[in-house]
Design an enzyme around this catalytic site. Structure first.
Site, PDB file in Angstrom:
ATOM      1  N   ALA A 163       0.838  -1.201   0.000  1.00 22.78           N
ATOM      2  CA  ALA A 163       0.000   0.000   0.000  1.00 22.78           C
ATOM      3  C   ALA A 163       0.875   1.255   0.000  1.00 22.78           C
ATOM      4  O   ALA A 163       0.750   2.144   0.841  1.00 22.78           O
ATOM      5  CB  ALA A 163      -0.983  -0.003   1.172  1.00 22.78           C
ATOM      6  N   HIS A 164       1.811   1.257  -0.925  1.00 17.94           N
ATOM      7  CA  HIS A 164       2.645   2.434  -1.147  1.00 17.94           C
ATOM      8  C   HIS A 164       3.247   2.326  -2.552  1.00 17.94           C
ATOM      9  O   HIS A 164       3.137   1.289  -3.199  1.00 17.94           O
ATOM     10  CB  HIS A 164       3.746   2.562  -0.076  1.00 17.94           C
ATOM     11  CG  HIS A 164       4.695   1.412  -0.021  1.00 17.94           C
ATOM     12  ND1 HIS A 164       4.661   0.457   0.972  1.00 17.94           N
ATOM     13  CD2 HIS A 164       5.704   1.056  -0.850  1.00 17.94           C
ATOM     14  CE1 HIS A 164       5.608  -0.434   0.758  1.00 17.94           C
ATOM     15  NE2 HIS A 164       6.258  -0.106  -0.339  1.00 17.94           N
ATOM     16  N   ALA A 165       3.856   3.398  -2.982  1.00 19.18           N
ATOM     17  CA  ALA A 165       4.635   3.379  -4.221  1.00 19.18           C
ATOM     18  C   ALA A 165       6.042   3.846  -3.888  1.00 19.18           C
ATOM     19  O   ALA A 165       6.314   4.285  -2.759  1.00 19.18           O
ATOM     20  CB  ALA A 165       3.994   4.305  -5.262  1.00 19.18           C
TER      21      ALA A 165
END
Lengths: 148, 148
Positions: free
Chosen positions: A63-65
């Site tokens: 749940a991140h980039a």
């Protein structure tokens, strides 16, 4: 999963820059061996790897980039699902085999979830850990992804 | 297993050049993450990895040495035993955790066995596959190892 992931060329997906890669494997009476030659199969030099395990079935990770980091994900035991999102297109992948790798480039939002009991996710990374490289806010991610 | 493998420095073993390495790990409510920064934890550049799985409990693998290849072994699921032998000293290791790595340098005879059900062995290697790098005859290995 499209049948053409069985060929050895990387397979483009609906998500910008995300590629599926079928890795070669050898089965014999002693078991199974899957291998990955970095120069041939992974589009970056490997400076780090990490192994994720003991994840509860209802937990999600990621749940991140990343701003600059490339990652190559493979589930070496069990199964997990990965959602990759470039800000315009989103696709879900099931990683269930050491011979199936997923290249996630920078500026792709990625979430891993639905880990089977005992699932082990191996992630190769193009650089060491750097908190400044993370984009943890989805709205900020969308701004950056759409501005590229 | 000596208790000092819990520290982060590599631990010398009884076998020439073979080192045990405790890798850092992070446990939280979402599971466990073990990581390995190649420059810090692995004494070679990684050009290949392979994953060994589905090995029967009574099967053994390896039983060879390499002329120039370095390998870094870690059992990322389950457990297996590794015997390493430099031609003079021999030692058995139990790999049972993604955060425990074993560096096996060239001219060390290595055999992996006693795989637990579902065990998965991850091996990082310093080069691509080259059959000419293998030493598969133990007597020849002894000659080469003792001549170094």
């Amino acid at each position: 999963m499209p049948s053409d992931v069985l060929v050895s060329e990387p397979v483009h997906t609906q998500v910008k820059g995300v590629m599926l890669r079928r890795l070669p494997s050898v089965h014999d009476l002693r078991g199974m061996l899957s291998f990955c030659e970095i120069d041939s199969h992974v589009p970056f030099s490997v400076r780090r790897y990490f192994v994720v395990s003991a994840v509860a079935g209802d937990a999600s990770r990621g749940a991140h980039a990343h701003r600059t980091l490339h990652q190559f994900l493979t589930c070496v035991h069990g199964r997990c699902h990965v959602i990759a999102d470039d800000g315009e297109s989103r696709q879900e992948f099931v990683l269930d085999n050491p011979s199936l790798g997923l290249h996630v480039p920078p500026l792709v939002w990625s979430t891993q979830y639905r880990y089977s009991p005992g699932a082990v996710l191996l992630v190769l990374a193009s650089d060491v850990y750097d908190e400044a490289d993370y984009i943890r806010d989805y709205d900020q991610f969308l701004q950056l992804a759409r501005a590229r």
